[in-house]
Design a protein around this motif. Structure first.
Motif, PDB file in Angstrom:
ATOM      1  N   ASP A 181       0.854  -1.190   0.000  1.00 57.22           N
ATOM      2  CA  ASP A 181       0.000   0.000   0.000  1.00 57.22           C
ATOM      3  C   ASP A 181       0.893   1.244   0.000  1.00 57.22           C
ATOM      4  N   PRO A 182       0.798   2.100  -1.018  1.00 52.42           N
ATOM      5  CA  PRO A 182       1.676   3.267  -1.080  1.00 52.42           C
ATOM      6  C   PRO A 182       1.411   4.287   0.014  1.00 52.42           C
ATOM      7  N   SER A 183       0.247   4.243   0.657  1.00 51.91           N
ATOM      8  CA  SER A 183      -0.072   5.243   1.680  1.00 51.91           C
ATOM      9  C   SER A 183       0.871   5.163   2.870  1.00 51.91           C
ATOM     10  N   ILE A 184       1.386   3.958   3.166  1.00 52.24           N
ATOM     11  CA  ILE A 184       2.304   3.811   4.298  1.00 52.24           C
ATOM     12  C   ILE A 184       3.601   4.555   4.023  1.00 52.24           C
ATOM     13  N   GLY A 185       4.167   4.331   2.830  1.00 48.90           N
ATOM     14  CA  GLY A 185       5.403   5.021   2.472  1.00 48.90           C
ATOM     15  C   GLY A 185       5.218   6.527   2.374  1.00 48.90           C
ATOM     16  N   ARG A 186       4.069   6.952   1.853  1.00 51.93           N
ATOM     17  CA  ARG A 186       3.821   8.389   1.714  1.00 51.93           C
ATOM     18  C   ARG A 186       3.658   9.051   3.073  1.00 51.93           C
ATOM     19  N   ASP A 187       3.013   8.364   4.012  1.00 54.17           N
ATOM     20  CA  ASP A 187       2.896   8.898   5.373  1.00 54.17           C
ATOM     21  C   ASP A 187       4.273   9.045   6.021  1.00 54.17           C
ATOM     22  N   PHE A 188       5.111   8.040   5.811  1.00 55.82           N
ATOM     23  CA  PHE A 188       6.465   8.089   6.348  1.00 55.82           C
ATOM     24  C   PHE A 188       7.257   9.239   5.739  1.00 55.82           C
ATOM     25  N   LEU A 189       7.105   9.427   4.412  1.00 54.47           N
ATOM     26  CA  LEU A 189       7.788  10.526   3.732  1.00 54.47           C
ATOM     27  C   LEU A 189       7.310  11.875   4.256  1.00 54.47           C
ATOM     28  N   LEU A 190       5.993  12.009   4.448  1.00 57.16           N
ATOM     29  CA  LEU A 190       5.431  13.255   4.949  1.00 57.16           C
ATOM     30  C   LEU A 190       5.948  13.570   6.349  1.00 57.16           C
ATOM     31  N   LYS A 191       5.994  12.549   7.200  1.00 58.89           N
ATOM     32  CA  LYS A 191       6.503  12.750   8.560  1.00 58.89           C
ATOM     33  C   LYS A 191       7.987  13.118   8.544  1.00 58.89           C
ATOM     34  N   SER A 192       8.740  12.552   7.610  1.00 62.38           N
ATOM     35  CA  SER A 192      10.153  12.894   7.494  1.00 62.38           C
ATOM     36  C   SER A 192      10.341  14.339   7.054  1.00 62.38           C
ATOM     37  N   VAL A 193       9.499  14.792   6.127  1.00 66.63           N
ATOM     38  CA  VAL A 193       9.558  16.189   5.686  1.00 66.63           C
ATOM     39  C   VAL A 193       9.233  17.128   6.843  1.00 66.63           C
ATOM     40  N   VAL A 194       8.234  16.765   7.633  1.00 60.72           N
ATOM     41  CA  VAL A 194       7.891  17.576   8.811  1.00 60.72           C
ATOM     42  C   VAL A 194       9.055  17.600   9.794  1.00 60.72           C
ATOM     43  N   ALA A 195       9.697  16.450   9.991  1.00 60.41           N
ATOM     44  CA  ALA A 195      10.845  16.382  10.902  1.00 60.41           C
ATOM     45  C   ALA A 195      11.983  17.274  10.422  1.00 60.41           C
ATOM     46  N   ASN A 254      13.388   5.737  -2.084  1.00 60.63           N
ATOM     47  CA  ASN A 254      12.864   4.758  -1.142  1.00 60.63           C
ATOM     48  C   ASN A 254      13.304   5.139   0.270  1.00 60.63           C
ATOM     49  N   ASP A 255      13.333   4.172   1.182  1.00 61.19           N
ATOM     50  CA  ASP A 255      13.737   4.486   2.537  1.00 61.19           C
ATOM     51  C   ASP A 255      15.209   4.892   2.618  1.00 61.19           C
ATOM     52  N   PHE A 293      16.642   6.856   0.496  1.00 65.24           N
ATOM     53  CA  PHE A 293      16.614   8.290   0.188  1.00 65.24           C
ATOM     54  C   PHE A 293      16.351   9.105   1.453  1.00 65.24           C
ATOM     55  N   ILE A 294      15.383   8.680   2.233  1.00 66.06           N
ATOM     56  CA  ILE A 294      15.066   9.395   3.473  1.00 66.06           C
ATOM     57  C   ILE A 294      16.242   9.321   4.449  1.00 66.06           C
ATOM     58  N   ALA A 295      16.867   8.145   4.541  1.00 66.13           N
ATOM     59  CA  ALA A 295      18.022   7.979   5.436  1.00 66.13           C
ATOM     60  C   ALA A 295      19.171   8.889   5.028  1.00 66.13           C
ATOM     61  N   VAL A 296      19.417   9.005   3.723  1.00 64.41           N
ATOM     62  CA  VAL A 296      20.489   9.888   3.228  1.00 64.41           C
ATOM     63  C   VAL A 296      20.184  11.342   3.563  1.00 64.41           C
ATOM     64  N   MET A 297      18.948  11.770   3.335  1.00 66.96           N
ATOM     65  CA  MET A 297      18.576  13.147   3.610  1.00 66.96           C
ATOM     66  C   MET A 297      18.773  13.500   5.094  1.00 66.96           C
ATOM     67  N   LEU A 298      18.330  12.619   5.978  1.00 72.22           N
ATOM     68  CA  LEU A 298      18.447  12.882   7.415  1.00 72.22           C
ATOM     69  C   LEU A 298      19.901  12.835   7.868  1.00 72.22           C
ATOM     70  N   THR A 299      20.704  11.955   7.265  1.00 70.12           N
ATOM     71  CA  THR A 299      22.124  11.885   7.619  1.00 70.12           C
ATOM     72  C   THR A 299      22.851  13.157   7.214  1.00 70.12           C
ATOM     73  N   ILE A 300      22.588  13.626   6.002  1.00 71.01           N
ATOM     74  CA  ILE A 300      23.232  14.859   5.527  1.00 71.01           C
ATOM     75  C   ILE A 300      22.796  16.047   6.371  1.00 71.01           C
ATOM     76  N   LEU A 301      21.544  16.045   6.778  1.00 75.87           N
ATOM     77  CA  LEU A 301      21.028  17.139   7.609  1.00 75.87           C
ATOM     78  C   LEU A 301      21.848  17.282   8.893  1.00 75.87           C
ATOM     79  N   GLY A 302      22.228  16.149   9.495  1.00 73.10           N
ATOM     80  CA  GLY A 302      23.015  16.215  10.720  1.00 73.10           C
ATOM     81  C   GLY A 302      24.495  16.403  10.475  1.00 73.10           C
ATOM     82  N   TYR A 303      24.976  15.909   9.319  1.00 69.18           N
ATOM     83  CA  TYR A 303      26.419  15.944   9.048  1.00 69.18           C
ATOM     84  C   TYR A 303      26.885  17.298   8.526  1.00 69.18           C
ATOM     85  N   SER A 304      26.153  17.860   7.571  1.00 72.83           N
ATOM     86  CA  SER A 304      26.633  19.044   6.856  1.00 72.83           C
ATOM     87  C   SER A 304      26.710  20.285   7.738  1.00 72.83           C
TER      88      SER A 304
END
Length: 306
Positions: free
Chosen positions: A125-139, A190-191, A193-204
């Motif tokens: 179900d794509p809604s699960i991944g989209r919810d996770f993506l939305l929560k990551s963007v909010v974070a 995919n997941d 992508f989200i992991a890379v974005m959050l890692t760079i956010l803390g590293y850079s």
């Protein structure tokens, strides 16, 4: 050590960044963004079989039977040690029982004696991944706001609000370039992508904070009449060797992971490590050449208005 005129060459650094960002944006349309099954939805089917089967023929047989493209990857069964083929079908309608029967018949006809069986089938179900993506963007948004507030308070003696906004702008710059690495290389979002974005956010943000620390200290130590351009140039040059050493040590580790994932054809690791590597280079570049130059431009603009 010879001082590099960072701020004086800011048009060069800004041009490089703009070109990379434009490439990332254009690549989003040509060839376009690939979404993993987590975000697009679809069906995952696992096949068990005996012997060695040609992956290309196995995939083409399924595609001809279904009339659409599929993705195939190998999977080792931990319990039996056997190799299974996992088919990913990015289709919201899924696979009907009749279609599955037809596919199995086509496979057994193509590979007689292989005893091809459907080990498992699941709809995503794509809604699960989209919810996770939305929560990551909010974070990410909340983290950016907190960073601006924190930097504004910690570096209030160097007009902290401007420093905070520019630091977050540099982070956005790094995230866009890392995203561009995903799109240009054809990696699905995919997941990883989200992991890379959050890692760079803390590293850079680390290298940028180091530069800000030097600017704050030098503003206290250098003569009052020192221009913003000279202040930033001196500070960035003093921070350069430390930032290079930190980045190189991290890049070597991530680079080794990239090489090993290429050698052993582990795509799941490659889609994480390579964009992360690109993001680390982007983080170093933005911290050394973009953030300080932007801060100088901001302060000179304020001074000109006064």
């Amino acid at each position: 050590m010879k001082q590099i005129d960072i701020v004086g060459r800011r048009k060069i650094w800004f041009t490089i960044s703009i070109v990379l960002i434009v490439i990332a944006i254009l690549a989003s349309f040509f060839p376009g963004v690939k979404l993993d099954i987590q975000f697009s939805g679809g069906t995952i089917v696992t096949y068990s079989f005996n012997g060695d089967l040609d992956k290309g023929e196995f995939q083409s047989t399924i595609e001809n039977s279904l009339g659409q493209k599929v993705t195939l990857r190998e999977q080792n069964d931990v319990n039996t040690g056997a190799t299974n083929y996992v088919i990913t079908l990015n289709s919201k309608s899924g696979v009907t029982p009749d279609q599955q029967i037809a596919v199995n018949a086509a496979l057994n006809e193509k590979f007689p004696g292989a005893d091809i069986q459907t080990a498992s089938i699941s709809n995503v179900d794509p809604s699960i991944g989209r919810d996770f993506l939305l929560k990551s963007v909010v974070a990410v948004a909340v983290a950016s706001i907190l960073m601006i507030v924190y930097i504004a308070f910690r570096f209030r003696k160097m007009n902290g609000w401007s420093a905070g906004v520019i630091a977050v702008a540099a982070l956005v710059h790094d995230l866009i370039i890392a995203y561009g690495a995903f799109v240009v290389c054809g990696f699905p979002l995919n997941d990883s992508f989200i992991a890379v974005m959050l890692t760079i956010l803390g590293y850079s943000i680390n290298n940028t904070i180091i530069v800000y620390d030097r600017i704050r200290e030098n503003r206290r130590l250098l003569p009052v009449k020192t221009s913003y351009k000279d202040l930033v140039n001196i500070s960035v040059n003093q921070s350069m060797s430390r930032s290079i050493n930190t980045t190189v040590s991290t890049v070597i580790a991530v680079g080794c992971v990239c090489v090993m994932s290429l050698v052993y054809n582990v795509s799941s690791i490659l889609t994480f490590s390579f964009p992360l590597l690109v993001g680390m280079f982007a983080g170093f570049f933005s911290s050394m050449f973009i953030s300080g130059s932007l801060w100088t431009l901001w302060q000179e603009h304020k001074l000109a208005k006064k």
